[in-house]
Design a protein around this motif. Structure first.
Motif, PDB file in Angstrom:
ATOM      1  N   VAL A 145      13.312   8.676   2.570  1.00  0.00           N
ATOM      2  CA  VAL A 145      14.093   8.988   3.774  1.00  0.00           C
ATOM      3  C   VAL A 145      15.550   9.219   3.365  1.00  0.00           C
ATOM      4  CG1 VAL A 145      14.652   8.306   6.135  1.00  0.00           C
ATOM      5  CG2 VAL A 145      12.611   7.350   5.030  1.00  0.00           C
ATOM      6  N   PRO A 146      16.031  10.461   3.449  1.00  0.00           N
ATOM      7  CA  PRO A 146      17.431  10.726   3.099  1.00  0.00           C
ATOM      8  C   PRO A 146      18.367  10.223   4.207  1.00  0.00           C
ATOM      9  CG  PRO A 146      16.084  12.756   3.133  1.00  0.00           C
ATOM     10  CD  PRO A 146      15.306  11.692   3.831  1.00  0.00           C
ATOM     11  N   MET A 147      19.403   9.500   3.803  1.00  0.00           N
ATOM     12  CA  MET A 147      20.372   8.976   4.763  1.00  0.00           C
ATOM     13  C   MET A 147      21.553   9.929   4.916  1.00  0.00           C
ATOM     14  SD  MET A 147      19.309   5.890   5.778  1.00  0.00           S
ATOM     15  CE  MET A 147      17.854   6.859   6.083  1.00  0.00           C
ATOM     16  N   VAL A 148      22.122   9.946   6.099  1.00  0.00           N
ATOM     17  CA  VAL A 148      23.344  10.730   6.313  1.00  0.00           C
ATOM     18  C   VAL A 148      24.448  10.070   5.507  1.00  0.00           C
ATOM     19  CG1 VAL A 148      25.046  11.476   8.003  1.00  0.00           C
ATOM     20  CG2 VAL A 148      22.626  11.422   8.624  1.00  0.00           C
ATOM     21  N   GLY A 149      25.127  10.847   4.664  1.00  0.00           N
ATOM     22  CA  GLY A 149      26.163  10.269   3.810  1.00  0.00           C
ATOM     23  C   GLY A 149      27.558  10.495   4.365  1.00  0.00           C
ATOM     24  N   TRP A 150      28.523  10.150   3.578  1.00  0.00           N
ATOM     25  CA  TRP A 150      29.909  10.198   4.011  1.00  0.00           C
ATOM     26  C   TRP A 150      30.556  11.561   3.752  1.00  0.00           C
ATOM     27  CZ3 TRP A 150      27.479   7.788   0.212  1.00  0.00           C
ATOM     28  CH2 TRP A 150      27.800   8.124  -1.094  1.00  0.00           C
ATOM     29  N   ALA A 151      30.008  12.391   2.877  1.00  0.00           N
ATOM     30  CA  ALA A 151      30.668  13.647   2.513  1.00  0.00           C
ATOM     31  C   ALA A 151      29.862  14.874   2.905  1.00  0.00           C
ATOM     32  CB  ALA A 151      30.941  13.673   1.008  1.00  0.00           C
ATOM     33  N   LEU A 152      28.566  14.855   2.669  1.00  0.00           N
ATOM     34  CA  LEU A 152      27.758  16.073   2.832  1.00  0.00           C
ATOM     35  C   LEU A 152      26.694  15.941   3.920  1.00  0.00           C
ATOM     36  CD1 LEU A 152      27.337  16.993  -0.952  1.00  0.00           C
ATOM     37  CD2 LEU A 152      28.955  17.957   0.675  1.00  0.00           C
ATOM     38  N   ASP A 153      26.878  14.991   4.810  1.00  0.00           N
ATOM     39  CA  ASP A 153      26.003  14.848   5.976  1.00  0.00           C
ATOM     40  C   ASP A 153      24.516  14.712   5.659  1.00  0.00           C
ATOM     41  OD1 ASP A 153      27.903  14.704   7.882  1.00  0.00           O
ATOM     42  OD2 ASP A 153      27.859  16.828   8.412  1.00  0.00           O
ATOM     43  N   GLY A 154      24.197  14.183   4.502  1.00  0.00           N
ATOM     44  CA  GLY A 154      22.785  13.928   4.194  1.00  0.00           C
ATOM     45  C   GLY A 154      22.113  15.019   3.391  1.00  0.00           C
ATOM     46  N   LEU A 155      22.774  16.185   3.281  1.00  0.00           N
ATOM     47  CA  LEU A 155      22.161  17.266   2.497  1.00  0.00           C
ATOM     48  C   LEU A 155      22.040  16.852   1.026  1.00  0.00           C
ATOM     49  CD1 LEU A 155      21.015  20.080   2.656  1.00  0.00           C
ATOM     50  CD2 LEU A 155      23.291  21.006   2.248  1.00  0.00           C
ATOM     51  N   ASP A 156      23.040  16.105   0.552  1.00  0.00           N
ATOM     52  CA  ASP A 156      22.987  15.591  -0.825  1.00  0.00           C
ATOM     53  C   ASP A 156      21.776  14.681  -1.010  1.00  0.00           C
ATOM     54  OD1 ASP A 156      24.108  13.833   0.994  1.00  0.00           O
ATOM     55  OD2 ASP A 156      25.834  13.283  -0.240  1.00  0.00           O
ATOM     56  N   ALA A 157      21.580  13.764  -0.054  1.00  0.00           N
ATOM     57  CA  ALA A 157      20.461  12.823  -0.153  1.00  0.00           C
ATOM     58  C   ALA A 157      19.119  13.543   0.003  1.00  0.00           C
ATOM     59  CB  ALA A 157      20.591  11.732   0.909  1.00  0.00           C
TER      60      ALA A 157
ATOM     61  N   LYS B 228       0.821  -1.221   0.000  1.00  0.00           N
ATOM     62  CA  LYS B 228       0.000   0.000   0.000  1.00  0.00           C
ATOM     63  C   LYS B 228       0.856   1.272   0.000  1.00  0.00           C
ATOM     64  CE  LYS B 228      -3.906  -2.264   0.621  1.00  0.00           C
ATOM     65  NZ  LYS B 228      -4.437  -2.800  -0.618  1.00  0.00           N
ATOM     66  N   ILE B 229       1.992   1.202   0.686  1.00  0.00           N
ATOM     67  CA  ILE B 229       2.866   2.379   0.806  1.00  0.00           C
ATOM     68  C   ILE B 229       4.315   1.903   0.766  1.00  0.00           C
ATOM     69  CG2 ILE B 229       3.578   4.311   2.294  1.00  0.00           C
ATOM     70  CD1 ILE B 229       0.880   3.983   3.688  1.00  0.00           C
ATOM     71  N   VAL B 230       5.152   2.668   0.061  1.00  0.00           N
ATOM     72  CA  VAL B 230       6.578   2.337   0.013  1.00  0.00           C
ATOM     73  C   VAL B 230       7.357   3.367   0.822  1.00  0.00           C
ATOM     74  CG1 VAL B 230       8.613   2.125  -1.477  1.00  0.00           C
ATOM     75  CG2 VAL B 230       6.377   1.295  -2.278  1.00  0.00           C
ATOM     76  N   VAL B 231       8.320   2.890   1.604  1.00  0.00           N
ATOM     77  CA  VAL B 231       9.288   3.768   2.259  1.00  0.00           C
ATOM     78  C   VAL B 231      10.638   3.463   1.616  1.00  0.00           C
ATOM     79  CG1 VAL B 231      10.449   4.368   4.413  1.00  0.00           C
ATOM     80  CG2 VAL B 231       8.008   3.786   4.441  1.00  0.00           C
ATOM     81  N   ALA B 232      11.252   4.477   0.992  1.00  0.00           N
ATOM     82  CA  ALA B 232      12.513   4.254   0.278  1.00  0.00           C
ATOM     83  C   ALA B 232      13.602   5.139   0.869  1.00  0.00           C
ATOM     84  CB  ALA B 232      12.331   4.561  -1.206  1.00  0.00           C
ATOM     85  N   ALA B 233      14.699   4.527   1.285  1.00  0.00           N
ATOM     86  CA  ALA B 233      15.789   5.263   1.929  1.00  0.00           C
ATOM     87  C   ALA B 233      17.073   5.106   1.135  1.00  0.00           C
ATOM     88  CB  ALA B 233      16.004   4.729   3.343  1.00  0.00           C
ATOM     89  N   ALA B 234      17.791   6.208   0.959  1.00  0.00           N
ATOM     90  CA  ALA B 234      19.085   6.127   0.289  1.00  0.00           C
ATOM     91  C   ALA B 234      19.933   7.330   0.681  1.00  0.00           C
ATOM     92  CB  ALA B 234      18.907   6.067  -1.228  1.00  0.00           C
ATOM     93  N   GLY B 235      21.234   7.164   0.527  1.00  0.00           N
ATOM     94  CA  GLY B 235      22.161   8.245   0.845  1.00  0.00           C
ATOM     95  C   GLY B 235      22.922   8.679  -0.390  1.00  0.00           C
ATOM     96  N   GLY B 236      23.677   9.748  -0.261  1.00  0.00           N
ATOM     97  CA  GLY B 236      24.478  10.256  -1.382  1.00  0.00           C
ATOM     98  C   GLY B 236      23.580  10.782  -2.490  1.00  0.00           C
ATOM     99  N   ALA B 237      23.909  10.412  -3.725  1.00  0.00           N
ATOM    100  CA  ALA B 237      23.067  10.794  -4.875  1.00  0.00           C
ATOM    101  C   ALA B 237      21.849   9.879  -4.850  1.00  0.00           C
ATOM    102  CB  ALA B 237      23.841  10.626  -6.175  1.00  0.00           C
ATOM    103  N   ALA B 238      20.909  10.229  -3.979  1.00  0.00           N
ATOM    104  CA  ALA B 238      19.857   9.284  -3.581  1.00  0.00           C
ATOM    105  C   ALA B 238      18.717   9.252  -4.602  1.00  0.00           C
ATOM    106  CB  ALA B 238      19.335   9.662  -2.205  1.00  0.00           C
ATOM    107  N   HIS B 239      18.796   8.313  -5.525  1.00  0.00           N
ATOM    108  CA  HIS B 239      17.774   8.228  -6.571  1.00  0.00           C
ATOM    109  C   HIS B 239      16.711   7.178  -6.307  1.00  0.00           C
ATOM    110  CE1 HIS B 239      21.180  10.054  -8.931  1.00  0.00           C
ATOM    111  NE2 HIS B 239      20.190  10.903  -9.077  1.00  0.00           N
ATOM    112  N   LEU B 240      16.918   6.369  -5.269  1.00  0.00           N
ATOM    113  CA  LEU B 240      16.045   5.201  -5.093  1.00  0.00           C
ATOM    114  C   LEU B 240      14.569   5.573  -4.962  1.00  0.00           C
ATOM    115  CD1 LEU B 240      15.821   2.151  -4.828  1.00  0.00           C
ATOM    116  CD2 LEU B 240      16.229   2.405  -2.368  1.00  0.00           C
ATOM    117  N   ALA B 241      14.263   6.535  -4.087  1.00  0.00           N
ATOM    118  CA  ALA B 241      12.851   6.891  -3.882  1.00  0.00           C
ATOM    119  C   ALA B 241      12.239   7.399  -5.192  1.00  0.00           C
ATOM    120  CB  ALA B 241      12.715   7.929  -2.778  1.00  0.00           C
TER     121      ALA B 241
END
Ligand code: RP5
Length: 207
Positions: free
Chosen positions: A122-134, A95-108
């Motif tokens: 759901v944007p994940m905290v990444g290794w370089a930009l602290d999740g702002l990228d995601a 019924k509903i999808v929750v999609a999480a990814a970090g970095g160049a987050a294209h999954l959702a």
């Protein structure tokens, strides 16, 4: 049948694929509508490195008695699978999808492009930009293909669960009651913390 039997969460983590099915608590018909397919919430994440955060979504859904699956699929590393998984989600009973990814987050976005089910990103905290990228990759979808984007990291993972429950609650009185109780409990906790802080402040002020 006993529609109120207790859920039995069972999670396992194998070979970069997370499997979690929270068995039905079945308040007022969600799972009945959903039978014989998958649980109503499908969680997908770009990497097993996202799991420590995304397990928060599973835990909170379990508190509400809402069933879910969770697995690792990458928009970049397993693009065909991402496409097939999203395309078949509705017919699988999701019924509903929750999609999480970090970095160049294209999954959702990729999931949203391949289904008309609501997708919570759901944007994940990444290794370089602290999740702002995601965050930007997830939220800045072009017009026509929405991704309901929540906060970066754990707060977002928890809010994704609550938002999913809120959507399901539109047609489920039992879940509406649980959401009300959840908020009341949260407010009571804030009051208790406020009393504690007030007491400590008065103590400090006395010197
Ligand atoms: C994304 O890249 C994943 O969602 C994860 O947040 C990030 C890093 O993945 P790993 O290199 O840890 O597998 O696709």
């Amino acid at each position: 049948p006993d529609r109120r039997r207790r859920e039995r969460p069972a999670c396992a983590f194998r070979n970069r694929r997370v499997e979690c099915r929270v068995r039905r608590a079945a308040p007022e018909g969600i799972e009945d509508n959903n039978m014989p397919g998958e649980p109503p919430v499908a969680i997908v994440m770009g990497s097993d490195s996202d799991w420590p955060v995304m397990s928060e979504t599973v835990k909170l859904l379990a508190e509400f008695g809402v069933g879910c699956t969770a697995e690792v699929i990458s928009a970049h590393r397993t693009p065909e699978k991402a496409h097939a998984w999203a395309s078949s989600a509705e017919t699988r009973g999701v019924k509903i999808v929750v999609a999480a990814a970090g970095g160049a987050a294209h999954l959702a976005g990729v999931v949203a492009a391949n289904t008309t089910l609501p997708v919570i990103g759901v944007p994940m905290v990444g290794w370089a930009l602290d999740g702002l990228d995601a965050l930007l990759s997830t939220v800045q979808m072009p017009g026509g293909i929405p991704v309901a984007t929540v906060a970066i990291g754990k707060a977002g993972a928890r809010n994704a669960a609550i938002l999913a429950v809120e959507v399901l609650a539109l047609e489920n009185e039992g879940l509406r009651r649980k959401l009300k109780t959840y908020r009341e409990k949260m407010a009571a906790e804030v009051e208790a913390k406020s009393a504690q802080v007030g007491a400590e402040a008065r103590k400090l002020a006395r010197g």
